[in-house]
Design an enzyme around this catalytic site. Structure first.
Site, PDB file in Angstrom:
ATOM      1  N   THR A 387       0.807  -1.222   0.000  1.00 43.78           N
ATOM      2  CA  THR A 387       0.000   0.000   0.000  1.00 43.78           C
ATOM      3  C   THR A 387       0.846   1.280   0.000  1.00 43.78           C
ATOM      4  OG1 THR A 387      -1.742  -1.247   1.125  1.00 43.78           O
ATOM      5  CG2 THR A 387      -1.970   1.104   1.190  1.00 43.78           C
ATOM      6  N   GLU A 407      -3.307  -4.511  -2.033  1.00 43.37           N
ATOM      7  CA  GLU A 407      -3.368  -5.348  -0.825  1.00 43.37           C
ATOM      8  C   GLU A 407      -1.972  -5.839  -0.455  1.00 43.37           C
ATOM      9  OE1 GLU A 407      -4.034  -6.376   2.378  1.00 43.37           O
ATOM     10  OE2 GLU A 407      -3.626  -8.384   1.638  1.00 43.37           O
ATOM     11  N   ASP A 427      -9.027  -9.334   2.093  1.00 47.96           N
ATOM     12  CA  ASP A 427      -9.407  -8.450   3.208  1.00 47.96           C
ATOM     13  C   ASP A 427     -10.800  -8.803   3.748  1.00 47.96           C
ATOM     14  OD1 ASP A 427      -7.071  -7.091   3.385  1.00 47.96           O
ATOM     15  OD2 ASP A 427      -7.840  -5.149   2.754  1.00 47.96           O
ATOM     16  N   GLY A 473       0.175   0.064   5.636  1.00 49.99           N
ATOM     17  CA  GLY A 473       0.553  -0.716   6.820  1.00 49.99           C
ATOM     18  C   GLY A 473      -0.481  -1.720   7.283  1.00 49.99           C
ATOM     19  N   GLY A 474      -1.404  -2.130   6.380  1.00 54.51           N
ATOM     20  CA  GLY A 474      -2.397  -3.131   6.765  1.00 54.51           C
ATOM     21  C   GLY A 474      -3.240  -2.622   7.934  1.00 54.51           C
TER      22      GLY A 474
HETATM   23  N1  GLU Z   1      -5.476  -4.136   1.998  1.00 55.11           N
HETATM   24  C1  GLU Z   1      -5.264  -3.349   3.179  1.00 55.11           C
HETATM   25  C2  GLU Z   1      -6.450  -2.463   3.434  1.00 55.11           C
HETATM   26  O1  GLU Z   1      -7.134  -2.093   2.557  1.00 55.11           O
HETATM   27  C3  GLU Z   1      -4.054  -2.514   3.100  1.00 55.11           C
HETATM   28  C4  GLU Z   1      -2.841  -3.354   3.060  1.00 55.11           C
HETATM   29  C5  GLU Z   1      -1.624  -2.630   3.483  1.00 55.11           C
HETATM   30  O2  GLU Z   1      -1.626  -1.478   3.840  1.00 55.11           O
HETATM   31  O3  GLU Z   1      -0.595  -3.261   3.450  1.00 55.11           O
HETATM   32  O4  GLU Z   1      -6.675  -2.123   4.540  1.00 55.11           O
END
Ligand code: GLU
Length: 568
Positions: A387, A407, A427, A473-474
């Site tokens: 991201t 993602e 997700d 950062g997920g």
């Molecule tokens: N897919 C995640 C989201 O939409 C983001 C993944 C990431 O930041 O590494 O929350």
């Protein structure tokens, strides 16, 4: 030109000159200046080129995204999704644009279940076509451009086409990501682009991407229709479906994709008003909840990064993440109690569960107003960090805060049309039910997976623009952004100092501390308060811009490779 407070200036600024630095505060006598902070120098340059030509913040964001697809393919791209928060100075208005991927219409709640009924392994689900959602980036950017573009759509493509044709040097970060993703060479499409003689492309290798250049030329002339229909759409469908871990995406899914304008979620905090992205991301709501939960505490009296500050923010995070896991999902499908979760009475009541002298351990979800009983199962998070976030302010004072993602690193590890296809469907909750209760974020046809992305715009109490900020950062994104907001709003820090602060994360479990010195005292103090402390590398990727009386103040996260550029 007036200049002040530039901690790491690498070039001297003057009106009319381009500025190339990692953080700065700058303003010209004749206006507020313009600025872009993105995760890659090529993308910041593309954004600045558009701003210099009289482009809007949205124009610059589009040029930057098209370049990021090429130079930071591990993080985001036109094969993925994004959320864009827009500030319009003249209308004094924040608009949220939703370009999140959608599940194909053939998807069912058991998409990620094995025949045994158990969830698939995470990487088993990620690699291949199964997790490819209908990409939303281009449809969203076009919608934002229709509303706020100043330059012609096709002109925004020039920097990316030139770089794709002529090549760019593989950065240390890109090389590291190619090397780190062990399954990236499995599919011919990615192997041919990112490997040479069976080895990851070395740092400095000139990477050309003619297939991407061809896709861009077509989309530049014919608009996003050239992506959602015809050759590129066919290539996406063919690549995703023709894999041993086959996808469900069809030409009809692509043709039917629509980006959406949504109302942001906003809440006062101290002397400011913080606006976040609403569902399908959990980012805006959770971050506003954390701020609401710490509001009764005098955070400004605490030292930045002090054990008590980390304790209070961590405890608030536990409470907010507990609610997030139960209630948050795509509100077009699930009944998300948005108002209830942000209700002052609810938040202040929950805040009383915080004990300054002792950690509460694992928090349970609450029951927000207008929600009679907990009837949902909790979502379990799994994601790997990729991201990208960018922040841009143009000469008219309009601003963009956009978080964009494929993602996981390199998405589904397959490419079509010269770009990476996302794995955003992972997700969703792999389990559609927990304990006999449906999970709000279960897979459903046409639904958007719950995100953590938290592009944020902060206003002053009087409604003037103050800042644009966000991070990759997920599921940790929410904590990175909230912590940086506290640094900006409670501790009045400049943007770069706020971004530089050592990170701490609590997602209703252990308290993670970024492995930077001095750490030991802080870790010991937190352990004494009952925290299970974990020390680790934390690679946030915050990019932000703040407007001050001295001018625009930008910052780029030194944990990644981004830079801030501005000129007048
Ligand atoms: N897919 C995640 C989201 O939409 C983001 C993944 C990431 O930041 O590494 O929350």
């Amino acid at each position: 030109m007036k200049l002040s407070n530039f901690p790491s200036v690498h070039a001297l600024l003057a009106c009319g000159l381009v500025v190339l630095i990692s953080s700065l505060t700058a303003a010209c006598d004749d206006g507020g200046g313009h600025m872009a902070s993105t995760a890659n120098p090529h993308a910041s340059r593309a954004a600045l080129a558009m701003l210099d030509k009289g482009g809007s913040a949205v124009d610059a964001a589009i040029a930057a995204q098209l370049v990021l697809t090429l130079v930071e393919p591990q993080s985001s791209g036109i094969g993925g999704g994004a959320f864009l928060m827009h500030w319009e100075e003249e209308a004094r208005k924040v608009t949220a644009y939703d370009g999140r991927e959608k599940a194909p219409m053939a998807a069912t709640p058991s998409l990620f279940l094995k025949e045994s009924g158990d969830p698939m392994g995470f990487m088993e689900a990620v690699v291949g076509g199964r997790a490819v959602g209908v990409p939303g980036v281009l449809a969203m950017l076009k919608l934002a451009h229709d509303d706020h573009g100043r330059l012609a759509w096709k002109d925004l493509f020039a920097p990316a086409i030139t770089l794709a044709d002529n090549g760019f040097e593989v950065s240390a970060r890109l090389h590291g990501m190619i090397t780190g993703m062990k399954k990236l060479a499995d599919h011919a499409s990615t192997r041919e682009v990112y490997f040479k003689d069976g080895k990851p492309l070395p740092v400095g290798h000139l990477l050309r991407n003619p297939a991407y250049a061809a896709s861009l030329r077509s989309i530049a002339v014919n608009g996003p229709d050239a992506f959602y229909e015809g050759e590129i759409a066919d290539a996406i469908v063919e690549t995703a479906r023709n894999h041993s871990n086959a996808g469900l995406i069809t030409q009809q899914d692509l043709g039917a994709y629509e980006a959406k304008r949504r109302s942001p979620v906003c809440r006062p905090y101290r002397r400011y008003r913080v606006c976040g992205m609403p569902p399908p991301t959990s980012g805006g709501l959770t971050s506003l909840m954390i701020l609401g939960l710490i509001e009764p505490y005098s955070i400004s009296a605490l030292r930045p990064g002090s054990p008590m500050a980390v304790h209070l923010i961590s405890e608030a995070s536990r409470l907010a993440y507990a609610d997030r896991s139960l209630y948050m999902a795509d509100a077009d499908f699930a009944d998300v109690p948005v108002g209830g979760l942000l209700d002052d009475g609810y938040l202040h009541g929950r805040s009383r569960l915080i004990d300054p002298g002792r950690s509460m351990g694992k928090a349970s979800a609450g029951t927000p107003p207008r929600r009679s009983a907990q009837t949902l199962g909790a979502n379990v998070d799994v994601s790997l960090p990729s991201t990208s976030h960018l922040a841009i302010v143009d000469r008219w004072g309009d601003a963009v805060s956009m978080t964009t993602s494929v993602e996981g690193p390199f998405g589904a590890h397959i490419m079509a049309g010269g770009f990476i296809l996302n794995n955003q469907l992972t997700d969703f909750s792999f389990r559609p039910e927990v304990g006999g209760r449906p999970v709000a974020n279960r897979v459903e046809p046409g639904k958007r997976p719950r995100s953590s992305m938290s592009p944020t715009i902060v206003l002053h109490e009087n409604g003037d623009f103050f800042a644009a900020i966000g991070s990759p950062g997920g599921s940790r994104i929410i904590t990175y952004v909230t912590q940086t907001l506290v640094a900006l709003l409670d501790w009045d820090m400049d943007m770069q100092s706020a971004i530089d602060l050592p990170r701490h994360v609590n997602r209703n479990g252990g308290t993670e501390l970024e492995a930077v010195d001095p750490l030991q005292d802080r870790a010991d103090a937190l352990r004494k308060l009952g925290h299970e402390v974990k020390v680790r590398t934390i690679t946030s990727g915050l990019h932000g811009i703040r407007r001050t009386e001295a001018g625009l103040d930008g910052g780029a996260d030194r944990r990644r490779e981004g830079i801030v550029l501005g000129s007048q």
